[in-house]
Design a protein around this motif. Structure first.
Motif, PDB file in Angstrom:
ATOM      1  N   SER A   1       0.715  -1.187  -0.043  1.00  9.79           N
ATOM      2  CA  SER A   1       0.088   0.131   0.220  1.00  9.79           C
ATOM      3  C   SER A   1       0.901   1.344   0.045  1.00  9.79           C
ATOM      4  N   LYS A   2       0.386   2.338  -0.409  1.00 14.29           N
ATOM      5  CA  LYS A   2       1.074   3.663  -0.738  1.00 14.29           C
ATOM      6  C   LYS A   2       1.416   3.973   0.700  1.00 14.29           C
ATOM      7  N   ILE A   3       2.564   4.659   1.058  1.00 14.24           N
ATOM      8  CA  ILE A   3       2.987   5.018   2.311  1.00 14.24           C
ATOM      9  C   ILE A   3       2.653   6.541   2.402  1.00 14.24           C
ATOM     10  N   GLU A   4       1.918   6.911   3.571  1.00  7.52           N
ATOM     11  CA  GLU A   4       1.403   8.448   3.770  1.00  7.52           C
ATOM     12  C   GLU A   4       2.172   8.960   4.778  1.00  7.52           C
ATOM     13  N   PHE A   5       2.598  10.286   4.546  1.00  2.00           N
ATOM     14  CA  PHE A   5       3.107  11.089   5.521  1.00  2.00           C
ATOM     15  C   PHE A   5       2.211  12.331   5.744  1.00  2.00           C
ATOM     16  N   THR A   6       2.287  12.940   7.017  1.00  2.00           N
ATOM     17  CA  THR A   6       1.733  14.088   7.213  1.00  2.00           C
ATOM     18  C   THR A   6       2.426  15.106   6.476  1.00  2.00           C
ATOM     19  N   ALA A   7       1.508  16.260   6.472  1.00  2.15           N
ATOM     20  CA  ALA A   7       1.813  17.523   5.865  1.00  2.15           C
ATOM     21  C   ALA A   7       3.374  17.854   6.111  1.00  2.15           C
TER      22      ALA A   7
ATOM     23  N   GLU B   1       8.637  18.827  -4.715  1.00  2.00           N
ATOM     24  CA  GLU B   1       7.411  17.920  -4.612  1.00  2.00           C
ATOM     25  C   GLU B   1       7.520  16.791  -5.698  1.00  2.00           C
TER      26      GLU B   1
ATOM     27  N   ASP C   1       7.725  12.813  -5.040  1.00  2.00           N
ATOM     28  CA  ASP C   1       6.906  11.659  -5.540  1.00  2.00           C
ATOM     29  C   ASP C   1       7.603  10.699  -6.585  1.00  2.00           C
TER      30      ASP C   1
ATOM     31  N   SER D   1       7.763   6.852  -5.362  1.00  2.00           N
ATOM     32  CA  SER D   1       7.058   5.664  -6.396  1.00  2.00           C
ATOM     33  C   SER D   1       7.828   4.961  -6.959  1.00  2.00           C
TER      34      SER D   1
ATOM     35  N   GLN E   1       5.706  16.349   7.580  1.00  2.00           N
ATOM     36  CA  GLN E   1       6.851  15.151   7.302  1.00  2.00           C
ATOM     37  C   GLN E   1       7.215  15.725   5.657  1.00  2.00           C
ATOM     38  N   ARG E   2       6.099  15.615   5.017  1.00  2.00           N
ATOM     39  CA  ARG E   2       6.208  16.085   3.635  1.00  2.00           C
ATOM     40  C   ARG E   2       6.857  17.321   3.191  1.00  2.00           C
TER      41      ARG E   2
END
Length: 82
Positions: free
Chosen positions: A2-8, A36, A40, A44, A10-11
């Motif tokens: 699954s896609k790894i999500e980061f907080t705003a 950005e 990405d 990916s 962290q990003r």
């Protein structure tokens, strides 16, 4: 996977690090959008390699701990005389 999500936050930190790297090491100004986009791309296309390496390292630690626990269990085993 699954896609790894980061907080705003962290990003944003990762984007800032990319921008700083480009400025310090390559003497290039990299805008927010470009940084950005680069983040990405790496996430990916390359991120899975780092993720899998982390899993591999975690598995090695887990196996070492299991081996130690196994040795400890055998260490407390009582002798049985027949």
């Amino acid at each position: 996977m699954s896609k790894i999500e980061f907080t705003a936050e962290q990003r944003e930190l990762m984007v800032q690090k990319i921008q700083t790297y480009f400025e310090d090491e390559l003497d290039q100004d990299l805008g927010q959008f470009d940084a950005e986009f680069l983040l990405d791309f790496f996430a990916s296309n390359i991120g899975a390699h780092f993720y899998n390496r982390g899993l591999h390292d975690a598995r090695a630690i887990f196996e070492a701990r299991i081996e130690t626990i196994d040795e400890d269990i055998y260490g407390i085993e009582k002798d049985i005389r027949y």
